[in-house]
Write an enzyme that holds these catalytic residues in place. Structure first.
Site, short mmCIF file in Angstrom:
data_model
loop_
_atom_site.label_atom_id
_atom_site.label_comp_id
_atom_site.label_asym_id
_atom_site.label_seq_id
_atom_site.Cartn_x
_atom_site.Cartn_y
_atom_site.Cartn_z
N ILE A 131 105.57 49.58 67.81
CA ILE A 131 105.27 48.10 67.48
C ILE A 131 106.34 47.55 68.20
O ILE A 131 107.73 47.86 67.97
CB ILE A 131 105.50 48.06 66.00
CG1 ILE A 131 104.46 48.93 65.10
CG2 ILE A 131 105.52 46.73 65.47
CD1 ILE A 131 104.82 48.91 63.77
N HIS A 132 106.16 46.09 68.89
CA HIS A 132 107.27 45.45 69.46
C HIS A 132 106.76 44.14 69.84
O HIS A 132 107.93 43.26 69.90
CB HIS A 132 107.46 45.88 70.78
CG HIS A 132 106.57 45.63 71.88
ND1 HIS A 132 105.43 46.54 72.07
CD2 HIS A 132 106.46 44.84 72.80
CE1 HIS A 132 104.88 46.04 73.10
NE2 HIS A 132 105.30 44.79 73.57
N ARG A 133 105.57 43.47 69.31
CA ARG A 133 105.07 42.22 69.55
C ARG A 133 105.89 41.41 68.84
O ARG A 133 106.00 41.62 67.51
CB ARG A 133 103.64 41.92 69.44
CG ARG A 133 102.95 42.76 70.36
CD ARG A 133 102.27 41.82 71.31
NE ARG A 133 101.67 42.76 72.25
CZ ARG A 133 101.55 42.43 73.55
NH1 ARG A 133 102.03 41.52 73.98
NH2 ARG A 133 101.27 43.40 74.36
N ASP A 134 106.21 40.03 69.01
CA ASP A 134 107.05 39.29 68.22
C ASP A 134 106.13 38.94 67.13
O ASP A 134 107.04 38.69 65.99
CB ASP A 134 107.22 37.95 69.01
CG ASP A 134 106.01 37.11 69.60
OD1 ASP A 134 104.76 37.71 69.62
OD2 ASP A 134 106.15 35.93 70.05
N ASP A 194 100.83 47.93 68.85
CA ASP A 194 100.64 46.47 69.20
C ASP A 194 100.62 46.33 70.67
O ASP A 194 100.70 45.17 71.27
CB ASP A 194 101.18 45.51 68.55
CG ASP A 194 102.76 45.69 68.53
OD1 ASP A 194 103.16 46.47 69.39
OD2 ASP A 194 103.45 45.12 67.76
#
Ligand code: UD1
Ligand code: UDP
Length: 385
Positions: free
Chosen positions: A221-224, A304
């Site tokens: 998970i890393h999306r803003d 993501d």
């Protein structure tokens, strides 16, 4: 013939990985005709998001590292724009190669087009049709500043045509007369090239993590939208924790620092719970070979990430995407990616579906033949013949 000079521009983790395929093809097949200058904006700077990929993928040390680092969008992009412009004016390359959709991509495209250096965009034409994503703005602007555009899928190629790009354009190409190509996906070049090495070099990883092949779920998970909206991050991680507890399946999560920082700073109690839980393994970001190995041996992937979705497909793993939309629409149509947003009911339904039906799914070859980098370099050379 004298060599042409290309700037290979990187900044964030996935670009370093993509650029390695171009770098490797130059080294092995085009070293007599192409001189490569590597420019790193420094958007990603932690060893585990940057240097580790240079080492493992044997990418030459950057000729320039602008050391820009983290900042708000405007400042970060602006500093990169200025730094890249200076390098371009010193090096006067024949063209600049850009990857994907990060702030480094946008800065490179703007710096080059305004100084009249041809831009080559790898991964052109992808669209989420959601302009609140910083990446969507970056991609659209970069495509429209480019001279050669390499679309990795049919859908991406069609998106370019819908935006006015003309497949029938003929040489000489320039920003007013750009050329669009349908290619394979450059990440597939790497997955094919490195999977057996990953298998050989990382075979002890599962033991080190106390997990069994085909019995764990790999999560990134890393999306803003998922890290900066704390309610959403809480919902996502709570849903995953619940699924792990209910099924006794281990969830391995190599977390981007953006995500681990948000979790530590904003969700202390949940963080404590996750760290204590026997089925949750939160680990720092892993290297490319480690990630490849973890993907190959997983039962299912939840992410993501754009790149990880495709790698799930390369390694024939079902994948739940924690977004409302994806640019890789062929995967959703194929039924091997399910979009679950941050909706616990959708996540649970997709998870249960893939647990029961996972082994019956099919993974057609959507992404070319693993020689995309070579194709791109041949076309670049043709432009200067
Ligand atoms: C960037 C890209 C995103 C891509 C991702 C790949 C943009 C707008 N976003 O997102 O499209 O999917 O890279 O991983 O370009 N940080 C560190 N160490 C680092 C780099 C960043 O701790 O080496 C932390 C910092 O707190 C920083 C935050 O991560 O503020 C976000 O970094 P940034 O590069 O702005 O965006 P990413 O989320 O990494
Ligand atoms: N990746 C990695 N280690 C990790 C997480 C991802 O090597 O801990 C690799 C992954 O295999 C893929 C790329 O990074 O090749 C995807 O990058 P990321 O998810 O950061 O960005 P995106 O593709 O969403 O832009």
């Amino acid at each position: 013939m004298s060599k042409i000079k290309v700037v290979n521009l990187v900044g964030a983790r996935p670009q370093i990985i993509k650029a390695s395929a171009i770098s490797r093809a130059i080294k092995h097949k085009f070293s007599s005709s192409i001189k490569e200058i590597i420019v790193h904006t420094g958007q990603h700077y932690d060893k585990e998001l940057s240097q580790v990929f240079f080492d493992e993928l044997e990418i030459p040390k950057p000729d320039y590292n602008l050391g820009i680092g983290s900042a708000r969008h405007g400042k970060q992009t602006g500093l990169m724009l200025s730094g890249i412009e200076e390098v371009l004016l010193i090096e006067k390359p024949d063209c600049l190669i850009l990857y994907g959709d990060t702030n480094s991509t946008l800065a490179g495209a703007l710096a080059a087009v305004k100084q009249h250096f041809p831009v080559v965009h790898v991964e052109a034409g992808l669209r989420s049709f959601n302009k609140t994503m910083p990446e969507e703005i970056n991609r659209i602007m970069s495509d429209h500043a480019s001279t050669l555009l390499f679309a990795p899928t049919n859908a991406a190629f069609k998106n370019l045509i819908a935006e006015g790009f003309k497949p029938e354009n003929t040489p000489p190409y320039n920003v007013n007369n750009p050329k669009i190509y349908l290619t394979g996906d450059i990440m597939y070049d790497n997955s094919l090239f490195f999977s057996s090495l990953a298998e050989k070099k990382k075979k002890h990883l599962l033991e080190q993590l106390s997990i069994q092949a085909n019995e764990y779920v790999l999560v990134t998970i890393h999306r803003d939208i998922n890290t900066d909206d704390i309610l959403r991050l809480n919902t996502l991680l709570t849903s995953l924790l619940m699924l792990a507890e209910e099924t006794g399946i281990t969830f391995v999560m190599p977390l981007h620092p953006r995500t681990s920082n948000s979790l530590k700073n904003n969700l202390e109690e949940l963080n404590r719970k996750l760290l204590k839980n026997q089925y949750i393994k939160i680990i720092p970001p892993v290297s490319y070979l480690e990630m490849t190995f973890l993907e190959m041996k997983s039962r299912m992937i939840i992410t993501d990430s754009g790149g990880v979705q495709k790698e799930a497909h390369f390694f024939k793993k079902p994948c739940i995407v924690l977004r409302r939309e994806t640019e890789w629409v062929e995967l959703v149509k194929n039924g091997t990616v399910m979009l679950a947003d941050a909706d616990p009911a959708l996540i649970t339904a997709a998870f249960n579906f893939f647990l029961s039906k996972g082994s019956t799914l099919e993974y057609p070859a959507f992404y070319g033949d693993g020689k995309t980098a070579e194709f791109i370099l041949k076309e670049i050379l043709m432009m200067f013949e």
